[in-house]
Design a protein around this motif. Sequence first.
Motif: not given
Length: 91
Positions: A31-47
């Motif tokens: 995905s082109d969209e990303t989200i910052e997760w609880d561990d502080g890392e940024t991951y792609p997010v798929v809705d």
Amino acid sequence: MQQDKHPDYHPVVFRDRAAGYAFLTRSTASSDETIEWDDGETYPVVDVEISSESHPFYTGKARTVDTEGRVARFERRYGGPEQQGGREADR
């Protein structure tokens, strides 16, 4: 294993919009969209529209629809337990 034959397998966050729930897993989805997760890392997010958090089968909110008394109609048409017992006695 041969290199360059398999898709990129990486951490991805799947977000269920209906339930307001997100989970981190590994997938080949991107995905082109990303989200910052609880561990502080940024991951792609798929809705996704539905997941185990919002699906009626997994949540226990599944409804069984008995339109026009299907069981009663079946018993009228093919005979219920009381008619089955009468046939057994004739044998």
